[in-house]
Design an enzyme around this catalytic site. Structure first.
Site, mmCIF file in Angstrom:
data_model
loop_
_atom_site.group_PDB
_atom_site.id
_atom_site.type_symbol
_atom_site.label_atom_id
_atom_site.label_comp_id
_atom_site.label_asym_id
_atom_site.label_seq_id
_atom_site.Cartn_x
_atom_site.Cartn_y
_atom_site.Cartn_z
ATOM 1 N N GLY A 118 -3.952 -0.894 5.600
ATOM 2 C CA GLY A 118 -4.598 0.904 5.501
ATOM 3 C C GLY A 118 -4.102 1.371 6.355
ATOM 4 C CB SER A 119 -5.191 4.691 7.874
ATOM 5 O OG SER A 119 -6.631 4.185 7.985
ATOM 6 N N GLY A 131 -7.339 0.126 11.030
ATOM 7 C CA GLY A 131 -6.827 -0.911 11.798
ATOM 8 C C GLY A 131 -7.534 -1.128 13.080
ATOM 9 C CD GLU A 178 1.454 -6.260 7.090
ATOM 10 O OE1 GLU A 178 2.008 -5.400 7.241
ATOM 11 O OE2 GLU A 178 1.713 -7.495 7.064
HETATM 12 P P1 NAD Z 1 -7.568 3.642 4.527
HETATM 13 O O1 NAD Z 1 -7.269 3.049 5.879
HETATM 14 O O2 NAD Z 1 -8.190 4.929 4.243
HETATM 15 O O3 NAD Z 1 -8.398 2.371 3.658
HETATM 16 C C1 NAD Z 1 -7.721 1.050 3.448
HETATM 17 C C2 NAD Z 1 -8.926 0.471 3.176
HETATM 18 O O4 NAD Z 1 -9.729 0.189 4.665
HETATM 19 C C3 NAD Z 1 -10.077 0.776 1.919
HETATM 20 O O5 NAD Z 1 -10.105 -0.383 1.407
HETATM 21 C C4 NAD Z 1 -11.301 1.184 2.897
HETATM 22 O O6 NAD Z 1 -12.313 1.173 2.328
HETATM 23 C C5 NAD Z 1 -11.235 0.279 4.250
HETATM 24 N N1 NAD Z 1 -11.898 0.728 5.143
HETATM 25 C C6 NAD Z 1 -11.608 1.818 5.805
HETATM 26 N N2 NAD Z 1 -12.248 2.101 7.240
HETATM 27 C C7 NAD Z 1 -12.605 0.824 7.390
HETATM 28 C C8 NAD Z 1 -13.774 0.146 8.368
HETATM 29 N N3 NAD Z 1 -13.874 0.882 9.583
HETATM 30 N N4 NAD Z 1 -13.780 -1.043 8.464
HETATM 31 C C9 NAD Z 1 -13.516 -1.943 7.246
HETATM 32 N N5 NAD Z 1 -12.654 -1.286 6.137
HETATM 33 C C10 NAD Z 1 -12.279 -0.112 6.358
HETATM 34 O O7 NAD Z 1 -6.279 3.563 3.748
HETATM 35 P P2 NAD Z 1 -5.606 4.240 2.456
HETATM 36 O O8 NAD Z 1 -5.656 5.798 2.407
HETATM 37 O O9 NAD Z 1 -6.344 3.688 1.370
HETATM 38 O O10 NAD Z 1 -4.023 3.804 2.387
HETATM 39 C C11 NAD Z 1 -3.141 4.652 3.174
HETATM 40 C C12 NAD Z 1 -2.753 3.897 4.344
HETATM 41 O O11 NAD Z 1 -2.516 2.469 4.247
HETATM 42 C C13 NAD Z 1 -1.348 4.499 4.902
HETATM 43 O O12 NAD Z 1 -1.770 4.620 6.416
HETATM 44 C C14 NAD Z 1 -0.250 3.485 4.724
HETATM 45 O O13 NAD Z 1 0.513 3.644 5.642
HETATM 46 C C15 NAD Z 1 -1.107 2.108 4.962
HETATM 47 N N6 NAD Z 1 -0.672 1.175 4.357
HETATM 48 C C16 NAD Z 1 -0.061 0.283 5.229
HETATM 49 C C17 NAD Z 1 0.708 -1.072 4.505
HETATM 50 C C18 NAD Z 1 1.248 -1.958 5.393
HETATM 51 O O14 NAD Z 1 1.796 -3.126 4.753
HETATM 52 N N7 NAD Z 1 1.698 -1.548 6.640
HETATM 53 C C19 NAD Z 1 0.767 -1.067 2.874
HETATM 54 C C20 NAD Z 1 0.017 0.025 2.098
HETATM 55 C C21 NAD Z 1 -0.633 1.122 3.050
#
Ligand code: NAD
Length: 503
Positions: free
Chosen positions: A235-236, A240, A257
């Site tokens: 995720g973002s 992370g 990731e």
């Molecule tokens: P996001 O960070 O908003 O959410 C991702 C996941 O994390 C969700 O399931 C969310 O509920 C969970 N989450 C959020 N905060 C958390 C916390 N504090 N503790 C535990 N879990 C938490 O991301 P998004 O908007 O769903 O996806 C887009 C982002 O993901 C972009 O930044 C993109 O670059 C990244 N991404 C990276 C990869 C990679 O392999 N590097 C792949 C896909 C997406």
């Protein structure tokens, strides 16, 4: 083909009552319509899932790895049999164009095949001992319960990258999918349970992959649980940073990731026809919502005018519309927040000297509750602050360079380090870009774009992208612990380094 969500979910094995009456609404980005109201998992049940997963791991680790591979083989069969429906669901729930929805399921099938082979190749090394009559080796053992947190934009494949490897390695999984894509997760879980029934151990298998649904707090509960040995979070960077610190505080392991800010360098010798097609897909495909989306184009001054003119023409020809319609290249953004973040980035880009082409909302009359945009090209005078930030939308910042050293410096001078590529027909330039003094990203390509990786290689990036590696190559090692074994088959007891302790 099923027409309603309920029919589609039923064809994937999810009962209609699961889709009603819950607190977690899921909305289609295609038209903003409500798809279902599912139930999020109460926080105390997240802990329960972690404990059950740990119990399942204690039994699963005793099953020989090639037999564990058989479960993943059966999962691959279920995915093959339901590829159309699951791809269609990804299109409906996160707005991917049909070929990309299907491609995502194909990626799941591919990683299952890879993991089945891997289940007979979890190899360790043997090392020469300095002591006579001794042998040294390493063995690889499963870790325990693995928490998998996934983003909205790959609602099914990222789970498979993690789960297929984690399972053959002897772990159990607890999956927290994006709150924006619970239906995809429910469907995958139903297919996994089918595979478990065919595997012949439904009681054990049920706990091997569990689903916990909800927002970030559900993810946090998983991250903080001491029985979760590894947290693999996609995720973002913001997410992370929080997850990485929480897991480190309890000495757990994490595999991160995170966001990317990927660049394509176009050198004077490049095949510009190829470059235009590659840049168009990498920057605008999936409506700019891939972690590997090209967000920066670094073009040599000699070809800048020609390339940018061709790109503008290509961008003007993109068909934007419902991702279900044949021929659509750009589907919707995931939601209003994504649209607003894109508009805000374009305002900042203008303030920082950028000249913007495109980026407006389109199809508003037809889809008042959905967010379709034209992809934006932004010519920038320099790599300003907004360019260094990942905006998860189809914005391509264009910069010019004179020397390869400048291009590499620009490529590397951002906080993220996921994917990069160079278009060149000059061998020296290509090899320099791939060398230790070249791109600092986890993925570096020549004459292809930044997105669309295959599962055979390790996937991930450096710096604020988190440093984790998933999928192919030796990424499986992240899901295991290494034990070093020294065996003495002599009748003496020599100490290493000649140390003496005579009694
Ligand atoms: P996001 O960070 O908003 O959410 C991702 C996941 O994390 C969700 O399931 C969310 O509920 C969970 N989450 C959020 N905060 C958390 C916390 N504090 N503790 C535990 N879990 C938490 O991301 P998004 O908007 O769903 O996806 C887009 C982002 O993901 C972009 O930044 C993109 O670059 C990244 N991404 C990276 C990869 C990679 O392999 N590097 C792949 C896909 C997406």
């Amino acid at each position: 083909m099923p027409t309603s969500v309920t029919e589609l979910m039923a064809s994937l094995g999810v009962a209609p009552q699961v889709l009603q009456g819950g607190d977690l609404a899921t909305v289609s980005p295609i038209d903003g319509q409500l798809l279902a109201q599912v139930h999020s998992t109460p926080l105390n049940q997240v802990a329960h899932a972690a404990v059950r997963a740990h119990g399942a791991f204690l039994r699963w680790r005793l099953v020989p790895a090639p037999q564990r591979g058989e479960l993943v083989r059966l999962l691959g069969e279920e995915l093959r049999a339901h590829k159309q429906q699951l791809g269609q669901l990804a299109t409906l729930e996160v707005g991917k164009v049909s070929s990309e929805g299907l491609g995502e399921v194909q990626e799941m099938i591919d990683i299952c095949d890879f993991a089945v082979g891997l289940s007979r190749q979890l190899c360790g090394s043997t090392m020469a001992s300095e002591r006579p009559g001794h042998r040294m080796m390493e063995t690889w053992h499963p870790l325990g319960a693995v928490g998998v947190i996934t983003a909205f934009n790959f609602p099914v494949a990222v789970w498979a990258w993690n789960a297929a490897l984690a399972l053959v390695c002897g772990n159990a999984v607890v999956w927290k999918p994006s709150e924006k894509a619970p239906l995809c997760a429910l469907a995958v879980q139903a297919l996994f349970e089918r595979a478990c029934v065919r595997f012949g151990q439904p009681a054990l298998s049920r706990d091997l992959n569990q689903l916990v649904l909800g927002h970030a707090d559900v993810g946090q509960a998983l991250v903080d649980h001491p029985k979760v040995a590894l947290v693999s979070a996609t995720g973002s960077t913001r997410m992370g940073r929080a997850v990485g610190q929480a897991v480190a505080a309890r000495f757990g392991r994490s595999l991160l990731e995170l966001g990317g800010n990927n660049a394509i360098v176009v050198a004077p010798s490049a095949d510009l026809d190829m470059a235009v097609r590659a840049v168009a897909f990498a920057a605008a495909g999936t409506a700019g919502q891939r972690c590997t989306t090209a967000r920066r184009l670094i073009v040599h001054a000699d070809v800048y005018g020609d390339l940018v003119a061709r790109l503008k023409k290509a961008y003007a020809s993109f068909r934007i519309g419902a991702p279900t319609e044949p021929g659509t290249l750009l589907g919707p953004l995931i939601d209003q927040a994504a649209f607003e973040a894109m508009q805000q980035a374009l305002v900042l880009a203008r303030q920082q000297g950028g000249v913007v082409t495109g980026g407006e909302r389109v199809l508003q009359a037809q889809y008042p509750q959905a967010f379709y945009v034209s992809a934006a090209l932004v010519e920038m005078p320099a790599q300003t602050e907004v360019v260094c930030h990942e905006t998860f939308a189809p914005i391509l910042y264009i910069l010019s360079y004179q020397t390869l050293a400048q291009a590499i410096a620009l490529n590397n001078d951002v906080p993220q380090g996921l994917s990069s590529s160079i278009f060149t027909n000059d061998l020296r330039e290509a090899e320099s870009f791939l060398s230790a003094a070249g791109s600092d990203c986890g993925i570096s390509n020549v004459n292809i774009g930044t997105s669309g990786a295959e599962i055979g290689g390790a996937f991930g990036g450096e710096k604020e992208t988190g440093g984790g590696r998933e999928s192919g190559s030796d990424a499986w090692r992240a899901y295991m612990r290494r034990a070093t074994n020294t065996i003495n088959y002599s009748s003496a007891l020599p100490l290493a380094q000649g140390v003496r302790f005579d009694i």
